[in-house]
Motif scaffolding. Sequence first.
Motif, short mmCIF file in Angstrom:
data_model
loop_
_atom_site.label_atom_id
_atom_site.label_comp_id
_atom_site.label_asym_id
_atom_site.label_seq_id
_atom_site.Cartn_x
_atom_site.Cartn_y
_atom_site.Cartn_z
N ASN A 119 0.80 -1.23 0.00
CA ASN A 119 0.00 0.00 0.00
C ASN A 119 0.83 1.27 0.00
OD1 ASN A 119 -2.93 -1.01 0.46
ND2 ASN A 119 -1.70 -2.17 1.92
N TRP A 120 2.15 1.14 0.19
CA TRP A 120 3.03 2.30 0.21
C TRP A 120 3.95 2.38 -1.01
CZ3 TRP A 120 1.86 5.83 3.69
CH2 TRP A 120 1.36 5.47 4.95
N GLN A 163 -1.71 -1.95 6.24
CA GLN A 163 -0.77 -0.83 6.41
C GLN A 163 -1.54 0.48 6.55
OE1 GLN A 163 1.24 -1.71 2.70
NE2 GLN A 163 3.08 -2.45 3.76
N TYR A 181 -0.09 6.15 -1.49
CA TYR A 181 -0.74 5.34 -0.46
C TYR A 181 -2.05 4.89 -1.09
CZ TYR A 181 -3.01 3.64 3.72
OH TYR A 181 -3.67 2.83 4.63
N SER A 182 -2.35 3.62 -1.04
CA SER A 182 -3.38 3.05 -1.89
C SER A 182 -4.73 3.76 -1.80
CB SER A 182 -3.55 1.55 -1.60
OG SER A 182 -3.99 1.33 -0.27
N PRO A 202 -1.06 4.94 8.13
CA PRO A 202 -0.20 5.96 8.73
C PRO A 202 -0.11 5.80 10.25
CG PRO A 202 -1.71 6.94 7.14
CD PRO A 202 -2.16 5.54 7.34
N GLU A 209 3.73 0.58 8.69
CA GLU A 209 4.36 1.63 7.90
C GLU A 209 5.12 1.04 6.72
OE1 GLU A 209 6.21 4.66 10.57
OE2 GLU A 209 5.29 3.44 12.14
N LYS A 210 5.76 1.91 5.96
CA LYS A 210 6.46 1.46 4.76
C LYS A 210 7.48 0.37 5.11
CE LYS A 210 7.29 4.50 1.60
NZ LYS A 210 7.86 5.60 0.76
N SER A 215 -8.49 5.48 7.55
CA SER A 215 -7.83 6.22 6.47
C SER A 215 -8.63 6.10 5.18
CB SER A 215 -6.41 5.70 6.28
OG SER A 215 -5.77 6.39 5.22
#
Length: 562
Positions: free
Chosen positions: A136-137, A204, A165-166, A206, A338-339, A278
């Motif tokens: 997603n990143w 995933q 971000y997806s 933030p 996260e990434k 998100s």
Amino acid sequence: MVVILVDDAGLTDFAPFGGEAKMPAIQSLADRGTKFSNYHTSPLCAPSRAMLLTGIDNHRTGIATIPEVLTDNQAGQPGYSMFFEPGVRTLADRLKVSGYSTYMTGKWHLGSREQDLPNSHGFDRSFALDASGADNWEQKPYIGYYAFAPWYEDGKPADLPEDFYSSKFIVDRMISYLDSDKQSSQRRPFFSYLAFQAIHIPVQAPREITDTYNGVYDQGWHSMRKKRHQRAIALGLIAADTPLAAMPAKSKKWENLSPEQRALYTRAMQVQAAMLESMDSHIGRFVKYLDDRGELDNTLFIITSDNGPEPSYPIEISGMKTWMSLNGYNHRLDNLGEKGSMVAIGPEWASATASPLNMFKFYAAEGGLRVPLIIAGPEIAKQDWQSAMTMVTDITPTVLDYLNVTDQQTDAVAITGRSMMPLLDGSASAIYGDDDAIGIEVSGNSALIKGNYKLTRNSPPHGDNIWRLYNLALDPGETNDLRAQQPEQFHRLMEDYERYENEVGVIPPATGFDYIKQTKRNSLRKLLSSNWQIFALSAAAVLTLIGLIIKTIYRRRQAKPL
């Protein structure tokens, strides 16, 4: 016309259905529309997407299952081609010829050939992921079955932006497509299909959103599934006397986990809630965009999930940690979600997110099939809960009925679903009668629903291939098997299921089928097939080196004096 498809959301994951994630955009749409409490889909993503977009049983579309779990006896057979077969028309096909602009962003997973992508199935513009999932990143795969993350724009390979971000990107690109249309006064009616990656593996989100769920899941999955059961009753989603399904037999006990394990599992569930929040925030941006254009009050929204919650926990699969290290993934508490992180919630949390239902994705138990559905828009009655039995194949005929669109193509494969408009306008309390048999099958996980009764069978590792009978009106959690008590009813439904299998062309998977083992087998096969030249050259190099070593040793021995 907007269809929003969430990936792997359980029945009680959405806020209006009792979930913990903050989802004001979806809550607002639910508050002014109809929430469905007895809506069923297929237990796997691609078959569900095929059925949603066509209104046709998955076996008649060509996407009876997914390539990742396809067995040798199914490959290449009718219904198992893994792409839309001739005569299968999508909702976009039907709306496009009726004057609609058609757009798609997000996960596709409906065929990997050039002619299988959205632009060949009615979509004017599309930015599509042709895989079961991806990071997603970043633009990279999430399992070894894929060598890369295959994104395509309008049928051509495409790269993702640096700030990808997806959920954000899926909405951004949809807005850009709508912006490229003519001015509002001249714009054609549109169909937007937003297929989010949330909340598919890798989960995933933030960090700043994940942190807001600190403490929410600290008591573990046993506690959460009981709380969701109670909230579902309080909301009216289920009856007050609905039993809570048992956890799967091999489930871990929260109290037996080490503090480190609990911390990882707790954080994973926080990330999932954050990923939903998100996604909802970006849906909110899209809703505001339509409102600013003066089109919100004239737009039909359909929001649902493709199947129940994901139970897989790839981190524990043999060889996965090596693959992760080679592909830039880790599983550390300090950056979970996260990434670069690989996150999954596993079968225990998945069972809790389907509460009070039994099991989860892949299985034809209610936890794999019964998911949230919200429909809102002009002339849609506001209903707290619509309890009539409905199916994923009912969405396309409902949209066509609502928009008064008739497809004139006579050689198309017939739609098998039914319009839900009688439920939405209040003119009927059901669209399926007590004598209507509704079959569902994906990779040996099978069900037949007829009236209040459900016949079901689930494969290993969480199932045992034994047929069981339940009364869903009294027991949606499938806690009381009625097979021995009602043998005549059981046999009647078995006859109905066998008839369904023959009519749609079900091919059961090979004996001993286990979807986890089959995925590993197919991944290895695809890896070898895609890289055979590299393996052949490597093997040749190794053989050449061995030959040189043997030759050198032989010469040295020959050179030694006697």
